[in-house]
Design an enzyme around this catalytic site. Structure first.
Site, PDB file in Angstrom:
ATOM      1  N   HIS A  69       0.856  -1.186   0.000  1.00 35.66           N
ATOM      2  CA  HIS A  69       0.000   0.000   0.000  1.00 35.66           C
ATOM      3  C   HIS A  69       0.885   1.227   0.000  1.00 35.66           C
ATOM      4  O   HIS A  69       1.921   1.237   0.662  1.00 35.66           O
ATOM      5  CB  HIS A  69      -0.906  -0.003   1.240  1.00 35.66           C
ATOM      6  CG  HIS A  69      -2.070   0.896   1.096  1.00 35.66           C
ATOM      7  ND1 HIS A  69      -1.978   2.243   1.332  1.00 35.66           N
ATOM      8  CD2 HIS A  69      -3.341   0.650   0.692  1.00 35.66           C
ATOM      9  CE1 HIS A  69      -3.160   2.785   1.103  1.00 35.66           C
ATOM     10  NE2 HIS A  69      -3.999   1.849   0.705  1.00 35.66           N
ATOM     11  N   ASP A 127      -8.048  -5.067  -0.198  1.00 37.36           N
ATOM     12  CA  ASP A 127      -8.520  -5.907  -1.294  1.00 37.36           C
ATOM     13  C   ASP A 127      -8.179  -7.386  -1.114  1.00 37.36           C
ATOM     14  O   ASP A 127      -8.669  -8.230  -1.856  1.00 37.36           O
ATOM     15  CB  ASP A 127      -7.931  -5.419  -2.629  1.00 37.36           C
ATOM     16  CG  ASP A 127      -8.510  -4.079  -3.022  1.00 37.36           C
ATOM     17  OD1 ASP A 127      -9.718  -3.894  -2.829  1.00 37.36           O
ATOM     18  OD2 ASP A 127      -7.755  -3.221  -3.513  1.00 37.36           O
TER      19      ASP A 127
HETATM   20  N1  ACO Z   1       4.130  -7.568  -4.895  1.00 37.32           N
HETATM   21  C1  ACO Z   1       5.476  -7.597  -5.070  1.00 37.32           C
HETATM   22  N2  ACO Z   1       6.280  -6.532  -4.869  1.00 37.32           N
HETATM   23  C2  ACO Z   1       5.695  -5.394  -4.473  1.00 37.32           C
HETATM   24  C3  ACO Z   1       4.307  -5.293  -4.262  1.00 37.32           C
HETATM   25  C4  ACO Z   1       3.511  -6.451  -4.484  1.00 37.32           C
HETATM   26  N3  ACO Z   1       2.183  -6.418  -4.295  1.00 37.32           N
HETATM   27  N4  ACO Z   1       3.994  -4.036  -3.890  1.00 37.32           N
HETATM   28  C5  ACO Z   1       5.164  -3.354  -3.853  1.00 37.32           C
HETATM   29  N5  ACO Z   1       6.184  -4.174  -4.192  1.00 37.32           N
HETATM   30  C6  ACO Z   1       7.622  -3.847  -4.209  1.00 37.32           C
HETATM   31  C7  ACO Z   1       8.006  -3.047  -5.445  1.00 37.32           C
HETATM   32  O1  ACO Z   1       8.383  -3.869  -6.519  1.00 37.32           O
HETATM   33  C8  ACO Z   1       9.155  -2.228  -4.909  1.00 37.32           C
HETATM   34  O2  ACO Z   1      10.279  -3.047  -4.842  1.00 37.32           O
HETATM   35  P1  ACO Z   1      11.763  -2.432  -5.035  1.00 37.32           P
HETATM   36  O3  ACO Z   1      11.976  -1.506  -3.880  1.00 37.32           O
HETATM   37  O4  ACO Z   1      12.670  -3.611  -5.045  1.00 37.32           O
HETATM   38  O5  ACO Z   1      11.740  -1.712  -6.355  1.00 37.32           O
HETATM   39  C9  ACO Z   1       8.734  -1.912  -3.460  1.00 37.32           C
HETATM   40  O6  ACO Z   1       7.876  -3.006  -3.092  1.00 37.32           O
HETATM   41  C10 ACO Z   1       7.984  -0.607  -3.319  1.00 37.32           C
HETATM   42  O7  ACO Z   1       6.920  -0.620  -4.256  1.00 37.32           O
HETATM   43  P2  ACO Z   1       6.254   0.657  -4.879  1.00 37.32           P
HETATM   44  O8  ACO Z   1       5.676   0.306  -6.199  1.00 37.32           O
HETATM   45  O9  ACO Z   1       7.189   1.821  -4.806  1.00 37.32           O
HETATM   46  O10 ACO Z   1       5.109   0.903  -3.846  1.00 37.32           O
HETATM   47  P3  ACO Z   1       3.957   1.872  -4.074  1.00 37.32           P
HETATM   48  O11 ACO Z   1       3.674   2.445  -2.746  1.00 37.32           O
HETATM   49  O12 ACO Z   1       4.194   2.809  -5.177  1.00 37.32           O
HETATM   50  O13 ACO Z   1       2.790   0.895  -4.575  1.00 37.32           O
HETATM   51  C11 ACO Z   1       0.889  -0.425  -4.655  1.00 37.32           C
HETATM   52  C12 ACO Z   1       1.665   0.619  -3.851  1.00 37.32           C
HETATM   53  C13 ACO Z   1       0.574   0.105  -6.047  1.00 37.32           C
HETATM   54  C14 ACO Z   1      -0.440  -0.660  -3.918  1.00 37.32           C
HETATM   55  C15 ACO Z   1       1.701  -1.742  -4.742  1.00 37.32           C
HETATM   56  O14 ACO Z   1       1.984  -2.216  -3.449  1.00 37.32           O
HETATM   57  C16 ACO Z   1       1.003  -2.828  -5.573  1.00 37.32           C
HETATM   58  O15 ACO Z   1       1.126  -2.828  -6.781  1.00 37.32           O
HETATM   59  N6  ACO Z   1       0.233  -3.744  -4.903  1.00 37.32           N
HETATM   60  C17 ACO Z   1      -0.518  -4.760  -5.623  1.00 37.32           C
HETATM   61  C18 ACO Z   1      -1.828  -4.192  -6.129  1.00 37.32           C
HETATM   62  C19 ACO Z   1      -2.808  -3.929  -5.023  1.00 37.32           C
HETATM   63  O16 ACO Z   1      -3.040  -4.754  -4.148  1.00 37.32           O
HETATM   64  N7  ACO Z   1      -3.452  -2.751  -5.089  1.00 37.32           N
HETATM   65  C20 ACO Z   1      -4.470  -2.356  -4.127  1.00 37.32           C
HETATM   66  C21 ACO Z   1      -3.974  -1.272  -3.231  1.00 37.32           C
HETATM   67  S1  ACO Z   1      -5.208  -0.848  -2.012  1.00 37.32           S
HETATM   68  C22 ACO Z   1      -6.254   0.140  -2.856  1.00 37.32           C
HETATM   69  O17 ACO Z   1      -5.926   0.804  -3.795  1.00 37.32           O
HETATM   70  C23 ACO Z   1      -7.641   0.170  -2.429  1.00 37.32           C
END
Ligand code: ACO
Length: 430
Positions: free
Chosen positions: A308, A365
């Site tokens: 998140h 979710d």
């Molecule tokens: N699976 C694997 N790796 C992940 C995930 C995940 N679900 N989420 C983040 N990471 C990793 C990224 O690859 C990144 O790794 P790195 O540092 O080696 O490059 C690190 O964690 C940070 O990730 P960011 O993308 O910078 O995190 P951000 O805060 O931008 O993204 C997000 C948040 C979009 C929710 C992300 O966690 C994601 O894609 N989750 C899966 C989709 C999801 O469940 N969305 C619902 C969110 S809740 C809502 O909107 C109601």
């Protein structure tokens, strides 16, 4: 330098920037004069460090895993309130007393009917249309029946726009669903409460009267509350961005629905179930291989329902939903193999250093889809259910933005990294 200032030095220029205090949580540094006084802009893709507005609606402490609406803990609201009570709280800043709540419920329940001409609108969509596309289009389309909502300015017009949107969304959602399965639309019944009415329009068929299970009503009520608002997330920021041009509430909310639909935002609830289903059905897709894929930087797969932008701790909504999922399945005397897979996947991810070091926990979710499934909703409706829940939050933010004298039309800057000036080359010389 006083504590109320932050100092920024850029070359020979030293700027003293005001600090803006929050009632609780992180203060902000006011950079509104930065470009004019120092000729620089800030670089913050995704606005992760940028406060887009002053807001009194929702407070999130991502590190502590805390969520409050108008000061009230989400856990208290989810257990003790109806969805319409929470909607009132978000919109008007206080919990309604009994008289106010009854008046609000009556107002909503007597505005659930769609203009009959909307039937042809639903008819025009192909049957395979995703209900999110229909929902967002219909939200815009409803405003075409009411001239006053095109440019509402008076409080009374804004209030009735809010009431209209909240009242009609379940009807729109249920009709989008009925269209997608080729069944006749079911009209609302004003004698039913908000959630009962939605279930009635979703599941009643001309050939059978489907009884409404109080356990389902209770569970859906909690789910809608848990989705009602979440600060300046992608869809709410979109509602504000569109509304900042003074676009009307309906158009702004319809745009927010588009943002919500994406799999990295509200669309994740459908993607989670698809991911769990693959683990269930495909012998090659195990918990371990799924985790390995999510960690593989050459694979764009992510563990859906994990991570998140704001929480670096367990999402409090996911915590409520995890225990609720079990409870709902028990009360409905049903089981779901995907719940067991979800639990195992969660445990494996939380024990894995990749997820632990990045503070990736289950979000709202992760477990919501399992409950939606148990309640009888098809996967294509999951994000629609999220949207119905989020309507009050979007509207509350639209209202707040409209009454805030500091609101400016959304116009971010960019760090231009393209070509510098080039001589024009005529077509026959390229
Ligand atoms: N699976 C694997 N790796 C992940 C995930 C995940 N679900 N989420 C983040 N990471 C990793 C990224 O690859 C990144 O790794 P790195 O540092 O080696 O490059 C690190 O964690 C940070 O990730 P960011 O993308 O910078 O995190 P951000 O805060 O931008 O993204 C997000 C948040 C979009 C929710 C992300 O966690 C994601 O894609 N989750 C899966 C989709 C999801 O469940 N969305 C619902 C969110 S809740 C809502 O909107 C109601």
């Amino acid at each position: 330098m006083s504590d109320s200032k932050a100092r920024l030095s850029i070359g020979d220029t030293i700027l003293e920037l005001d600090k803006l205090e929050a009632t609780v949580g992180q203060p902000a540094i006011d950079i509104r004069r930065l470009r004019a006084d120092a000729g620089h802009v800030t670089f913050d893709p995704g606005f992760a460090n940028t406060a887009n507005a002053r807001s009194e609606i929702t407070y999130i402490n991502g590190a502590a895993g805390e969520l409050r609406h108008r000061g009230y803990q989400i856990e208290d609201l989810a257990i003790n309130c109806s969805f319409l009570e929470v909607a009132y709280l978000l919109l008007y800043g206080k919990l309604p007393n009994r008289t106010e709540l009854e008046a609000w419920e009556l107002d909503i329940s007597t505005h659930t009917l769609l203009n009959e001409e909307m039937r042809s609108f639903f008819d025009a969509f192909p049957r395979r249309a995703h209900p999110m596309a229909v929902l967002s289009s219909a939200t815009n389309a409803i405003s075409t029946f009411y001239d006053v909502y095109r440019r509402p300015t008076r409080k009374q017009e804004i209030d009735s726009g809010a009431r209209t949107l909240i009242a009609k969304m379940p009807t729109v959602a249920a009709w989008a669903f009925k269209k997608s399965i080729g069944e006749p639309y079911v009209y609302p019944d004003n004698n039913l409460d908000y959630v009962e009415n939605f279930l009635h329009m979703m599941f009643t068929r001309p050939v059978e009267d489907v009884p409404i299970d109080p356990a389902v009503v209770k569970a859906l009520n909690v789910l809608l509350i848990l989705h009602a608002d979440h600060g300046q997330n992608c869809s709410t920021a979109t509602v504000r961005a569109v509304g900042s041009s003074r676009a009307n509430m309906f158009t702004s909310v319809a745009a927010g629905m588009g943002a919500l639909w994406g799999p990295l935002h509200g669309g994740a609830n459908q993607s989670v179930i698809e991911m769990l289903q693959v683990i269930h059905d495909d012998p090659d897709a195990t918990i371990d291989s799924t985790i390995a894929r999510a960690k593989d930087k050459d694979d764009d797969f992510r563990l859906m329902g994990f991570g998140h932008r704001v929480y670096s701790n367990y999402d409090p909504r996911a915590r409520v939903l995890k225990s609720y999922a079990e409870d709902v399945l028990d009360r409905m005397e049903t089981s779901d193999p995907l719940l067991e897979i979800a639990r195992e996947l969660e445990a494996a991810a939380l024990a894995d250093d990749y997820f632990a070091s990045r503070k990736l926990y289950p979000n709202v979710d992760f477990y919501s889809g399992i409950i939606f499934r148990a309640l009888g909703f098809p996967e294509r409706m999951f994000t629609v259910l999220f949207a119905i829940g989020r309507i009050p939050g979007w509207i509350a933010n639209w209202m707040e933005m409209n009454s805030d004298p500091d609101t400016r039309i959304m116009r971010p800057r960019q760090l231009y990294v393209g070509e510098t000036a080039r001589d024009f080359v005529p077509l026959d010389q390229r």
